[in-house]
Scaffold this motif. Structure first.
Motif, PDB file in Angstrom:
ATOM      1  N   ASP A   1       0.829  -1.202   0.000  1.00  0.00           N
ATOM      2  CA  ASP A   1       0.000   0.000   0.000  1.00  0.00           C
ATOM      3  C   ASP A   1       0.868   1.259   0.000  1.00  0.00           C
ATOM      4  O   ASP A   1       0.501   2.286  -0.593  1.00  0.00           O
ATOM      5  CB  ASP A   1      -0.921   0.006   1.217  1.00  0.00           C
ATOM      6  N   GLY A   2       2.032   1.183   0.665  1.00  0.00           N
ATOM      7  CA  GLY A   2       2.941   2.315   0.660  1.00  0.00           C
ATOM      8  C   GLY A   2       3.475   2.616  -0.725  1.00  0.00           C
ATOM      9  O   GLY A   2       3.551   3.790  -1.138  1.00  0.00           O
ATOM     10  N   PHE A   3       3.835   1.585  -1.469  1.00  0.00           N
ATOM     11  CA  PHE A   3       4.326   1.798  -2.829  1.00  0.00           C
ATOM     12  C   PHE A   3       3.236   2.382  -3.732  1.00  0.00           C
ATOM     13  O   PHE A   3       3.534   3.135  -4.674  1.00  0.00           O
ATOM     14  CB  PHE A   3       4.870   0.504  -3.419  1.00  0.00           C
ATOM     15  N   LYS A   4       1.967   2.049  -3.471  1.00  0.00           N
ATOM     16  CA  LYS A   4       0.889   2.639  -4.264  1.00  0.00           C
ATOM     17  C   LYS A   4       0.873   4.150  -4.094  1.00  0.00           C
ATOM     18  O   LYS A   4       0.747   4.905  -5.067  1.00  0.00           O
ATOM     19  CB  LYS A   4      -0.459   2.039  -3.849  1.00  0.00           C
ATOM     20  N   LYS A   5       0.988   4.610  -2.861  1.00  0.00           N
ATOM     21  CA  LYS A   5       1.010   6.062  -2.605  1.00  0.00           C
ATOM     22  C   LYS A   5       2.289   6.684  -3.152  1.00  0.00           C
ATOM     23  O   LYS A   5       2.264   7.771  -3.738  1.00  0.00           O
ATOM     24  CB  LYS A   5       0.892   6.335  -1.110  1.00  0.00           C
ATOM     25  N   PHE A   6       3.399   5.998  -2.941  1.00  0.00           N
ATOM     26  CA  PHE A   6       4.692   6.523  -3.366  1.00  0.00           C
ATOM     27  C   PHE A   6       4.762   6.656  -4.880  1.00  0.00           C
ATOM     28  O   PHE A   6       5.210   7.674  -5.421  1.00  0.00           O
ATOM     29  CB  PHE A   6       5.798   5.598  -2.863  1.00  0.00           C
ATOM     30  N   CYS A   7       4.303   5.632  -5.588  1.00  0.00           N
ATOM     31  CA  CYS A   7       4.398   5.640  -7.048  1.00  0.00           C
ATOM     32  C   CYS A   7       3.335   6.497  -7.711  1.00  0.00           C
ATOM     33  O   CYS A   7       3.392   6.728  -8.927  1.00  0.00           O
ATOM     34  CB  CYS A   7       4.343   4.206  -7.585  1.00  0.00           C
ATOM     35  N   SER A   8       2.374   6.982  -6.947  1.00  0.00           N
ATOM     36  CA  SER A   8       1.424   7.958  -7.473  1.00  0.00           C
ATOM     37  C   SER A   8       1.874   9.381  -7.162  1.00  0.00           C
ATOM     38  O   SER A   8       1.191  10.345  -7.526  1.00  0.00           O
ATOM     39  CB  SER A   8       0.030   7.714  -6.880  1.00  0.00           C
ATOM     40  N   GLY A   9       3.018   9.505  -6.469  1.00  0.00           N
ATOM     41  CA  GLY A   9       3.565  10.821  -6.156  1.00  0.00           C
ATOM     42  C   GLY A   9       3.026  11.445  -4.891  1.00  0.00           C
ATOM     43  O   GLY A   9       3.284  12.620  -4.615  1.00  0.00           O
ATOM     44  N   ASP A  10       2.276  10.663  -4.097  1.00  0.00           N
ATOM     45  CA  ASP A  10       1.646  11.211  -2.897  1.00  0.00           C
ATOM     46  C   ASP A  10       2.524  11.143  -1.653  1.00  0.00           C
ATOM     47  O   ASP A  10       2.133  11.665  -0.602  1.00  0.00           O
ATOM     48  CB  ASP A  10       0.332  10.467  -2.609  1.00  0.00           C
ATOM     49  N   ALA A  11       3.673  10.489  -1.735  1.00  0.00           N
ATOM     50  CA  ALA A  11       4.552  10.353  -0.573  1.00  0.00           C
ATOM     51  C   ALA A  11       5.979  10.701  -0.966  1.00  0.00           C
ATOM     52  O   ALA A  11       6.399  10.475  -2.099  1.00  0.00           O
ATOM     53  CB  ALA A  11       4.486   8.936  -0.012  1.00  0.00           C
ATOM     54  N   ASP A  12       6.715  11.234   0.001  1.00  0.00           N
ATOM     55  CA  ASP A  12       8.114  11.559  -0.232  1.00  0.00           C
ATOM     56  C   ASP A  12       9.006  10.325  -0.159  1.00  0.00           C
ATOM     57  O   ASP A  12       9.959  10.183  -0.931  1.00  0.00           O
ATOM     58  CB  ASP A  12       8.607  12.563   0.823  1.00  0.00           C
ATOM     59  N   ILE A  13       8.680   9.448   0.772  1.00  0.00           N
ATOM     60  CA  ILE A  13       9.515   8.278   1.052  1.00  0.00           C
ATOM     61  C   ILE A  13       8.613   7.083   1.308  1.00  0.00           C
ATOM     62  O   ILE A  13       7.560   7.206   1.964  1.00  0.00           O
ATOM     63  CB  ILE A  13      10.419   8.526   2.277  1.00  0.00           C
ATOM     64  N   ALA A  14       9.012   5.918   0.819  1.00  0.00           N
ATOM     65  CA  ALA A  14       8.305   4.671   1.093  1.00  0.00           C
ATOM     66  C   ALA A  14       9.195   3.764   1.935  1.00  0.00           C
ATOM     67  O   ALA A  14      10.325   3.458   1.550  1.00  0.00           O
ATOM     68  CB  ALA A  14       7.918   3.967  -0.204  1.00  0.00           C
ATOM     69  N   ASN A  15       8.691   3.365   3.093  1.00  0.00           N
ATOM     70  CA  ASN A  15       9.344   2.312   3.867  1.00  0.00           C
ATOM     71  C   ASN A  15       9.017   0.967   3.228  1.00  0.00           C
ATOM     72  O   ASN A  15       7.885   0.750   2.779  1.00  0.00           O
ATOM     73  CB  ASN A  15       8.825   2.299   5.305  1.00  0.00           C
ATOM     74  N   ALA A  16       9.968   0.050   3.209  1.00  0.00           N
ATOM     75  CA  ALA A  16       9.726  -1.243   2.561  1.00  0.00           C
ATOM     76  C   ALA A  16      10.488  -2.351   3.276  1.00  0.00           C
ATOM     77  O   ALA A  16      11.668  -2.200   3.587  1.00  0.00           O
ATOM     78  CB  ALA A  16      10.136  -1.197   1.095  1.00  0.00           C
TER      79      ALA A  16
END
Length: 339
Positions: free
Chosen positions: A81-96
């Motif tokens: 779910d974090g990568f979904k936000k990250f790859c849509s440009g909605d997050a600065d950083i994605a924890n993984a």
């Protein structure tokens, strides 16, 4: 307003902050711009893995202690779910808690999101049962496949997996007891890592999909998983090592063997670090390059994350495993190149 998960941090962050400050806290020479007291202003939004969430939140809270103008939000909906936000440009950083998948990377590329992947720590996954379960002390990958793999749907007792386990060569005695499974859901990097490490090789050999059985209680909340496992005397499940260690009064860690009837290994910081524990994995942050370039707070946060003593200080309260000096140097080099 600063938003972050209080899980595993709480009042201990101040102690971590003092450790960081005592260690110097300033970035390496290749990472200018994040030195404490330099007047950092701005906000950072970090999303993704619930496993990495406490580490990233601890770093952010430590930085805020010395930079009051720095603000942050750290959340943990899960790696996917974090990568979904990250790859849509909605997050600065994605924890993984795993590396980005090909399809996720394609989504980022399609959206024009360029990123750098930075390994920040090492974690293990603990296989758990109730503290009251004395019948099970070690499980091999073959046993885990027989109990939670794609061929075990409908198994209501541990002993129901015995036939598959024997086909795989296992001599483990699986008790005639109810099998109550609670574990991460498919949105979790912990789910993906478990499938990749414990089940995929056997699934390939048997012509099965890379997946678990679908009929267990799944949650993105690690605390809910712990509660589910502790709620049944004959439970089974898995979470990140740090969560298991902090709840040893509620759950029992099962030793794991990679090979059938092989050496049983207990998850510890040492066995995870040296790779002898077979369910070990890297933890990452993915940084949006454009946001780091346009928002000084993002660059300063990552600078501070990788500064001498920062991660070590936060790991005083979040029991993951430090990178080796060489691995940390590689991460710093990757960040310097990205900047």
């Amino acid at each position: 307003m600063t938003l972050a998960s209080p899980r595993r941090i709480g009042g201990l962050v101040l102690a971590a902050t003092l450790v960081v400050a005592a260690c110097g806290g300033s970035p390496t020479e290749s990472q200018p711009g994040g030195s404490p007291g330099s007047g950092i202003k701005g906000a950072v939004f970090v999303t993704g893995s619930s496993t990495v969430e406490p580490l990233s939140a601890g770093v952010a809270e430590a930085l805020e202690e010395i930079e009051p103008g720095f603000n942050y939000t750290v959340e943990g909906p899960g790696t996917g779910d974090g990568f979904k936000k990250f790859c849509s440009g909605d997050a600065d950083i994605a924890n993984a808690s795993r590396k980005i998948r090909e399809e996720e990377a394609r989504t980022c590329a399609d959206e024009g999101i360029e990123y750098v992947a930075l390994k920040v720590a090492i974690d293990g996954m603990s296989v758990l049962t109730s503290v009251n379960n004395t019948a099970v002390s070690c499980l091999s990958f073959a046993d885990l496949y027989a109990l939670v793999g794609p061929e075990s749907s409908g198994f209501g007792k541990w002993s129901d997996g015995a036939a598959i386990a024997r086909e795989l060569g296992s001599n483990t005695v699986l008790p005639d007891a109810d099998l109550v499974i609670t574990g991460p859901g498919e949105e979790s990097g912990t789910f993906d890592s478990f499938v990749e490490l414990a089940l995929a090789r056997i699934a390939d050999a048997r012509g099965q999909d890379h997946n678990t059985r679908p009929d267990y209680t799944a949650s993105a909340n690690d605390n809910a998983i712990i509660e589910g496992i502790s709620g049944s005397d004959t439970s089974l499940g898995w979470v990140g090592f740090a969560f298991a260690e902090e709840n040893r009064d509620m759950v029992k860690e099962i030793q794991v063997s990679k090979d059938v009837n092989g050496t049983c290994v207990t998850p510890t910081a040492e066995t995870i670090s040296d790779g002898s524990y077979p369910l070990s994995r890297g933890l990452y942050i993915y940084v949006n390059k454009a946001k780091a370039a346009e928002n000084p707070a993002v660059a300063a946060y990552v600078d501070y994350y990788l500064a001498e003593g920062t991660i070590a200080g936060v790991l005083e309260t979040v029991p993951y495993v430090n990178l080796t000096a060489d691995a940390l140097a590689e991460t710093r080099s990757a960040w310097a190149s990205a900047r």
